[in-house]
Design a protein around this motif. Sequence first.
Motif, mmCIF file in Angstrom:
data_model
loop_
_atom_site.group_PDB
_atom_site.id
_atom_site.type_symbol
_atom_site.label_atom_id
_atom_site.label_comp_id
_atom_site.label_asym_id
_atom_site.label_seq_id
_atom_site.Cartn_x
_atom_site.Cartn_y
_atom_site.Cartn_z
ATOM 1 N N LEU A 6 44.969 39.518 38.619
ATOM 2 C CA LEU A 6 45.316 38.149 37.812
ATOM 3 C C LEU A 6 46.441 37.381 38.568
ATOM 4 C CD1 LEU A 6 44.927 36.966 35.067
ATOM 5 C CD2 LEU A 6 46.987 38.443 34.401
ATOM 6 N N SER A 7 47.463 37.911 39.257
ATOM 7 C CA SER A 7 48.435 36.899 40.059
ATOM 8 C C SER A 7 47.817 36.322 41.042
ATOM 9 C CB SER A 7 49.503 37.982 40.380
ATOM 10 O OG SER A 7 50.263 38.729 39.227
ATOM 11 N N ALA A 30 52.670 40.180 41.191
ATOM 12 C CA ALA A 30 52.007 41.231 40.744
ATOM 13 C C ALA A 30 53.032 42.644 40.798
ATOM 14 C CB ALA A 30 50.705 41.600 41.531
ATOM 15 N N LYS A 31 52.503 43.841 41.253
ATOM 16 C CA LYS A 31 53.308 45.066 40.983
ATOM 17 C C LYS A 31 54.276 45.069 42.317
ATOM 18 C CE LYS A 31 50.025 47.768 38.648
ATOM 19 N NZ LYS A 31 48.584 47.737 39.189
ATOM 20 N N ALA A 83 43.974 43.745 53.338
ATOM 21 C CA ALA A 83 44.747 43.214 54.342
ATOM 22 C C ALA A 83 45.447 43.921 55.225
ATOM 23 C CB ALA A 83 45.746 42.190 53.545
ATOM 24 N N LEU A 91 54.356 39.755 26.800
ATOM 25 C CA LEU A 91 53.047 39.477 26.964
ATOM 26 C C LEU A 91 53.155 39.435 28.716
ATOM 27 C CD1 LEU A 91 52.426 36.795 24.525
ATOM 28 C CD2 LEU A 91 51.451 38.918 24.562
ATOM 29 N N HIS A 92 53.045 40.525 29.624
ATOM 30 C CA HIS A 92 53.172 40.490 30.748
ATOM 31 C C HIS A 92 52.025 39.808 31.723
ATOM 32 C CE1 HIS A 92 55.979 43.278 29.221
ATOM 33 N NE2 HIS A 92 55.070 44.674 29.509
ATOM 34 N N GLY A 93 50.806 39.803 31.032
ATOM 35 C CA GLY A 93 49.754 39.272 31.692
ATOM 36 C C GLY A 93 50.099 37.505 31.941
ATOM 37 N N GLU A 97 40.941 40.606 48.805
ATOM 38 C CA GLU A 97 41.085 41.525 47.878
ATOM 39 C C GLU A 97 40.292 42.941 48.184
ATOM 40 O OE1 GLU A 97 42.366 42.408 44.858
ATOM 41 O OE2 GLU A 97 41.109 44.156 45.037
ATOM 42 N N GLN A 98 40.847 44.039 48.306
ATOM 43 C CA GLN A 98 40.416 45.179 48.650
ATOM 44 C C GLN A 98 39.276 45.596 47.828
ATOM 45 O OE1 GLN A 98 43.457 47.910 48.823
ATOM 46 N NE2 GLN A 98 43.430 48.189 46.492
ATOM 47 N N GLY A 149 45.631 40.444 47.554
ATOM 48 C CA GLY A 149 45.493 40.742 46.146
ATOM 49 C C GLY A 149 45.010 39.969 45.244
ATOM 50 N N ASN A 154 45.024 42.980 30.067
ATOM 51 C CA ASN A 154 45.386 41.994 29.232
ATOM 52 C C ASN A 154 44.562 41.425 28.211
ATOM 53 O OD1 ASN A 154 47.974 40.295 28.462
ATOM 54 N ND2 ASN A 154 46.703 38.712 29.493
ATOM 55 N N GLU A 191 40.647 40.529 30.098
ATOM 56 C CA GLU A 191 41.309 40.052 31.601
ATOM 57 C C GLU A 191 40.037 40.019 32.545
ATOM 58 O OE1 GLU A 191 45.200 41.610 32.599
ATOM 59 O OE2 GLU A 191 44.523 41.766 34.408
#
Length: 296
Positions: free
Chosen positions: A10-11, A237-238, A121, A249-251, A30-31, A7, A41, A97
Amino acid sequence: MDVLIVGGGLSGLAVAAFLGARGVACTVLEQEREVPRAPRNHLLTDATMRLLGSAGLDEPVRRIALDHAGRLFALNTLADAERTLLRTPTGGVSCNEHELEVLMLAEATRLGAEVRMGVRAADLDAEYVIAADDGTIRDSLGIGVHGSGTLGHLHTIRFRAELEERDGFLVRAVGGILLPEEPGTWSLSVPEAGDPGELVVKALGADMPVDLLGVTVTEVAARVADTFVHRRVVLMAKSAYTLPPAPGLHGNARIRDAYRLAEILGGEAPLDAYDRERRPAADQAMADALKERYSP
Ligand SMILES: Cc1cc2nc3c(=O)[nH]c(=O)nc-3n(C[C@H](O)[C@H](O)[C@H](O)COP(=O)(O)OP(=O)(O)OC[C@H]3O[C@@H](n4cnc5c(N)ncnc54)[C@H](O)[C@@H]3O)c2cc1C
């Protein structure tokens, strides 16, 4: 050390850049073929900027920062003179973002990461696997989640329009949030699906020329994984948590997670410290986000 990051959002990109700054190379899969354009964000706090500075990212971020005051007002439509100030950020910068991720990708690569875009992956064969994905790896490991679960969906319309404003707005007429993105571009996030053109006109309160650029639908959820570390797999991440958009501010929290994980993988603490420290922080952020959600 052999680190595979699944992934490149951002993370994933943040942890790759922070690891690179410590001389630890990694591979990011990254897909998607390109960094997504979808508005997400905006605000990066001063504390986050200090963390980004450790990977040499603070100055480049300031250069691409939006000319955006970061204030949020409530009003009926944008044509309204009457506005109520909801939030004035103290310090920090406002950064789209998409632009931030493009920058992080370049910086992580410069610092030694191999970022492979357009690659999904399949097997997780590495000494350390960082699941910075959408929750698929967490589910495949049988790790449970807690929290309220799905709360709804956010429909984000990206459009171009000549508006003089520089602030963000909670627009009561559509029950949504209008935010400036890159120059001349805006996003309107609403909780219900509808005709994008009609929603934008209703929010602006004026029938003016608008160029619709796209709509993205995001699940709004409150969900935290029951553990963030499973053997040599670390959840980010999720896979680790999904929190509803809120003043929280989650980001910024994602960037803090990434910074701490890089410190831990760099030998500053045992791997389970990441679970001990970051999972309670996510639980607290979830409680705050549920309490602080703006309602029009
Ligand atoms: C409309 C909107 C507004 C927001 N506003 C704010 C805000 O004002 N403040 C704030 O703090 N936060 C905000 N957020 C939240 C913040 O932007 C997110 O927390 C951030 O995007 C999370 O990035 P991430 O890397 O953690 O996860 P993601 O962006 O979901 O990245 C996960 C990545 O993993 C990839 N992937 C998944 N499975 C695989 C696989 N098997 N192989 C390879 N790749 C895979 C996906 O393609 C994706 O790129 C907002 C979000 C949205 C949608």
